[in-house]
Design a protein around this motif. Structure first.
Motif, PDB file in Angstrom:
ATOM      1  N   LYS A 198      59.205  29.877  44.807  1.00  0.00           N
ATOM      2  CA  LYS A 198      59.541  31.437  45.273  1.00  0.00           C
ATOM      3  C   LYS A 198      58.741  31.648  43.656  1.00  0.00           C
ATOM      4  CE  LYS A 198      63.542  34.094  43.213  1.00  0.00           C
ATOM      5  NZ  LYS A 198      65.117  33.984  42.672  1.00  0.00           N
ATOM      6  N   HIS A 199      58.541  31.240  43.177  1.00  0.00           N
ATOM      7  CA  HIS A 199      57.994  31.330  41.804  1.00  0.00           C
ATOM      8  C   HIS A 199      56.014  30.934  41.598  1.00  0.00           C
ATOM      9  CE1 HIS A 199      61.567  32.783  40.081  1.00  0.00           C
ATOM     10  NE2 HIS A 199      62.117  31.796  40.119  1.00  0.00           N
ATOM     11  N   ILE A 200      56.243  30.102  42.707  1.00  0.00           N
ATOM     12  CA  ILE A 200      54.517  29.190  43.052  1.00  0.00           C
ATOM     13  C   ILE A 200      53.918  29.944  44.865  1.00  0.00           C
ATOM     14  CG2 ILE A 200      52.617  27.916  42.536  1.00  0.00           C
ATOM     15  CD1 ILE A 200      55.177  26.055  40.710  1.00  0.00           C
ATOM     16  N   VAL A 201      52.413  30.842  44.606  1.00  0.00           N
ATOM     17  CA  VAL A 201      51.513  31.124  45.394  1.00  0.00           C
ATOM     18  C   VAL A 201      50.051  30.562  45.347  1.00  0.00           C
ATOM     19  CG1 VAL A 201      51.284  33.098  46.699  1.00  0.00           C
ATOM     20  CG2 VAL A 201      52.892  32.620  45.572  1.00  0.00           C
ATOM     21  N   LEU A 202      50.359  29.939  46.382  1.00  0.00           N
ATOM     22  CA  LEU A 202      48.623  29.060  46.235  1.00  0.00           C
ATOM     23  C   LEU A 202      47.535  30.333  47.102  1.00  0.00           C
ATOM     24  CD1 LEU A 202      48.899  25.374  47.298  1.00  0.00           C
ATOM     25  CD2 LEU A 202      49.254  26.812  44.476  1.00  0.00           C
ATOM     26  N   GLU A 203      46.537  30.296  47.146  1.00  0.00           N
ATOM     27  CA  GLU A 203      44.877  30.547  47.716  1.00  0.00           C
ATOM     28  C   GLU A 203      44.535  30.452  46.772  1.00  0.00           C
ATOM     29  OE1 GLU A 203      45.044  35.350  46.225  1.00  0.00           O
ATOM     30  OE2 GLU A 203      46.803  35.599  45.021  1.00  0.00           O
ATOM     31  N   TRP A 204      43.675  30.338  48.528  1.00  0.00           N
ATOM     32  CA  TRP A 204      42.302  29.914  49.060  1.00  0.00           C
ATOM     33  C   TRP A 204      41.472  30.849  49.827  1.00  0.00           C
ATOM     34  CZ3 TRP A 204      39.964  25.087  46.975  1.00  0.00           C
ATOM     35  CH2 TRP A 204      38.265  25.185  48.217  1.00  0.00           C
ATOM     36  N   TRP A 205      40.007  30.895  49.604  1.00  0.00           N
ATOM     37  CA  TRP A 205      39.528  31.511  50.313  1.00  0.00           C
ATOM     38  C   TRP A 205      38.066  31.519  50.069  1.00  0.00           C
ATOM     39  CZ3 TRP A 205      40.846  34.593  46.378  1.00  0.00           C
ATOM     40  CH2 TRP A 205      39.228  35.999  45.532  1.00  0.00           C
ATOM     41  N   SER A 206      37.061  31.297  51.213  1.00  0.00           N
ATOM     42  CA  SER A 206      35.315  30.943  51.238  1.00  0.00           C
ATOM     43  C   SER A 206      34.369  31.914  51.441  1.00  0.00           C
ATOM     44  CB  SER A 206      35.120  29.964  52.658  1.00  0.00           C
ATOM     45  OG  SER A 206      36.013  28.894  52.127  1.00  0.00           O
ATOM     46  N   ASN A 207      33.659  32.170  50.743  1.00  0.00           N
ATOM     47  CA  ASN A 207      32.651  33.400  50.669  1.00  0.00           C
ATOM     48  C   ASN A 207      31.539  33.100  51.534  1.00  0.00           C
ATOM     49  OD1 ASN A 207      33.988  35.367  48.610  1.00  0.00           O
ATOM     50  ND2 ASN A 207      33.292  33.888  47.123  1.00  0.00           N
ATOM     51  N   LEU A 208      31.455  33.647  52.325  1.00  0.00           N
ATOM     52  CA  LEU A 208      30.594  33.170  53.932  1.00  0.00           C
ATOM     53  C   LEU A 208      29.054  34.649  53.610  1.00  0.00           C
ATOM     54  CD1 LEU A 208      32.696  31.935  56.622  1.00  0.00           C
ATOM     55  CD2 LEU A 208      31.458  30.702  55.006  1.00  0.00           C
ATOM     56  N   PRO A 209      28.338  34.448  52.715  1.00  0.00           N
ATOM     57  CA  PRO A 209      27.698  35.712  53.273  1.00  0.00           C
ATOM     58  C   PRO A 209      26.023  35.776  53.835  1.00  0.00           C
ATOM     59  CG  PRO A 209      27.363  34.180  50.553  1.00  0.00           C
ATOM     60  CD  PRO A 209      28.005  33.224  51.469  1.00  0.00           C
ATOM     61  N   GLU A 210      25.442  36.392  54.403  1.00  0.00           N
ATOM     62  CA  GLU A 210      24.714  36.677  55.437  1.00  0.00           C
ATOM     63  C   GLU A 210      23.120  36.029  54.671  1.00  0.00           C
ATOM     64  OE1 GLU A 210      24.170  39.828  57.657  1.00  0.00           O
ATOM     65  OE2 GLU A 210      24.154  41.467  55.213  1.00  0.00           O
ATOM     66  N   ASN A 211      23.388  36.117  53.954  1.00  0.00           N
ATOM     67  CA  ASN A 211      22.523  36.038  52.437  1.00  0.00           C
ATOM     68  C   ASN A 211      22.938  35.589  51.395  1.00  0.00           C
ATOM     69  OD1 ASN A 211      19.771  36.776  53.718  1.00  0.00           O
ATOM     70  ND2 ASN A 211      20.913  39.362  53.613  1.00  0.00           N
ATOM     71  N   GLY A 212      22.507  33.339  51.289  1.00  0.00           N
ATOM     72  CA  GLY A 212      23.242  33.105  50.438  1.00  0.00           C
ATOM     73  C   GLY A 212      23.748  31.850  50.508  1.00  0.00           C
ATOM     74  N   LYS A 213      24.401  30.824  49.705  1.00  0.00           N
ATOM     75  CA  LYS A 213      25.335  30.108  49.880  1.00  0.00           C
ATOM     76  C   LYS A 213      26.643  30.033  49.934  1.00  0.00           C
ATOM     77  CE  LYS A 213      21.644  27.030  47.545  1.00  0.00           C
ATOM     78  NZ  LYS A 213      21.082  26.570  46.186  1.00  0.00           N
ATOM     79  N   THR A 214      27.344  29.461  50.748  1.00  0.00           N
ATOM     80  CA  THR A 214      28.611  29.097  50.669  1.00  0.00           C
ATOM     81  C   THR A 214      29.658  28.865  49.797  1.00  0.00           C
ATOM     82  OG1 THR A 214      29.024  28.739  53.132  1.00  0.00           O
ATOM     83  CG2 THR A 214      30.721  28.514  51.924  1.00  0.00           C
ATOM     84  N   SER A 215      29.942  29.588  49.355  1.00  0.00           N
ATOM     85  CA  SER A 215      31.325  30.037  47.601  1.00  0.00           C
ATOM     86  C   SER A 215      32.794  29.806  47.748  1.00  0.00           C
ATOM     87  CB  SER A 215      31.236  30.662  46.771  1.00  0.00           C
ATOM     88  OG  SER A 215      31.098  31.632  46.929  1.00  0.00           O
ATOM     89  N   HIS A 216      33.734  28.899  46.848  1.00  0.00           N
ATOM     90  CA  HIS A 216      35.455  29.203  47.391  1.00  0.00           C
ATOM     91  C   HIS A 216      35.530  29.053  46.346  1.00  0.00           C
ATOM     92  CE1 HIS A 216      33.952  26.957  51.265  1.00  0.00           C
ATOM     93  NE2 HIS A 216      32.802  25.819  50.155  1.00  0.00           N
ATOM     94  N   ILE A 217      36.599  29.693  46.258  1.00  0.00           N
ATOM     95  CA  ILE A 217      37.833  30.173  45.378  1.00  0.00           C
ATOM     96  C   ILE A 217      38.836  29.882  45.503  1.00  0.00           C
ATOM     97  CG2 ILE A 217      39.303  32.003  43.684  1.00  0.00           C
ATOM     98  CD1 ILE A 217      36.251  32.513  43.850  1.00  0.00           C
ATOM     99  N   ALA A 218      39.586  29.143  44.482  1.00  0.00           N
ATOM    100  CA  ALA A 218      40.898  28.551  44.460  1.00  0.00           C
ATOM    101  C   ALA A 218      41.881  29.011  43.605  1.00  0.00           C
ATOM    102  CB  ALA A 218      40.399  27.633  44.020  1.00  0.00           C
ATOM    103  N   LYS A 219      43.206  29.532  43.986  1.00  0.00           N
ATOM    104  CA  LYS A 219      43.825  30.621  42.602  1.00  0.00           C
ATOM    105  C   LYS A 219      45.523  30.512  42.632  1.00  0.00           C
ATOM    106  CE  LYS A 219      43.385  34.854  42.622  1.00  0.00           C
ATOM    107  NZ  LYS A 219      42.821  36.253  42.866  1.00  0.00           N
TER     108      LYS A 219
END
Length: 226
Positions: A198-219
């Motif tokens: 109820k009090h904790i939400v996890l997030e993750w996403w991956s950035n996939l730029p057409e020019n550049g390297k992949t990165s990931h965000i954890a929250k």
């Protein structure tokens, strides 16, 4: 150049989020519920992490912030928050964001807002990012479309998401697409959110730029109502 780089980095890594409620790299018309606070901590990983940071790959890799919501009227809702890079070579600036939204028709939300207003260390911050976005729930999925305005950083904002119950907790899968670097390339991203409790939400996403390297965000979000 330094200012523009930091402004772009803020847009690419701090949009959902103490950042405006949204998907991965786009704000949506959603807002934090009335009298609810979300305290957030997030960081980036991967070969493309922090490639847009102003002073190299070791700067601004860890952020903390909060956001809160308030019902101004039965149909008008306010959200505001603060966030800041920490534990880096030069912590700061402190950024402010806010948005106001309402429901123009059933199953739809519309919001206008502004993010990236630097309250400290102005010389190291980029210009604010002003946006308008419409979100509509079609049942099978939700769709989001909007536009953001920033000096040398205007951007079309597009996204889709859908939620399910996993172990009786909300699980959200989403994708979004923005224009970056003064509309010079597209940045797609895929991500998920899960209500661990109820009090904790996890997030993750991956950035996939057409020019550049992949990165990931954890929250991680710590949510409570007062």
């Amino acid at each position: 150049m330094k200012t523009k780089a930091l402004a772009l980095y803020v847009l690419l890594t701090a949009s959902a989020l103490g950042t405006p409620t949204g998907l991965n790299n786009i704000p949506t018309a959603d807002a934090v519920p009335h009298r609810t606070v979300a305290v957030q901590a997030f960081s980036s990983f991967g070969p493309g992490a922090n490639q847009f940071a102003a002073n190299g790959p070791d700067e601004h890799s860890f952020w903390m912030g909060f956001k809160t919501g308030w019902e101004l009227t039965s149909k008008l809702q306010l959200e505001w928050g603060l966030d800041c890079p920490l534990l880096t070579q030069q912590s700061g600036p402190l950024f402010f964001q806010t948005k106001v939204g309402f429901e123009p028709w059933e199953h739809a939300k519309f919001s206008v807002g502004i993010a990236g207003i630097a309250l400290t260390d102005i010389d190291r911050a980029g210009d604010p990012f002003t946006y308008a976005v419409l979100s509509h729930d079609f049942g099978l999925l939700r769709a989001h479309a909007g536009y953001g305005v920033q000096t040398n950083g205007n951007s079309l904002l597009l996204g889709l998401d859908r939620s399910w119950k996993v172990f009786d907790r909300n699980f959200n899968l989403n994708v979004d697409l923005v224009q970056a670097a003064d509309q010079s390339f597209w940045l797609p991203a895929v991500g998920w959110k899960y209500d661990l409790s109820k009090h904790i939400v996890l997030e993750w996403w991956s950035n996939l730029p057409e020019n550049g390297k992949t990165s990931h965000i954890a929250k991680i979000n710590f949510v409570f109502t007062f």
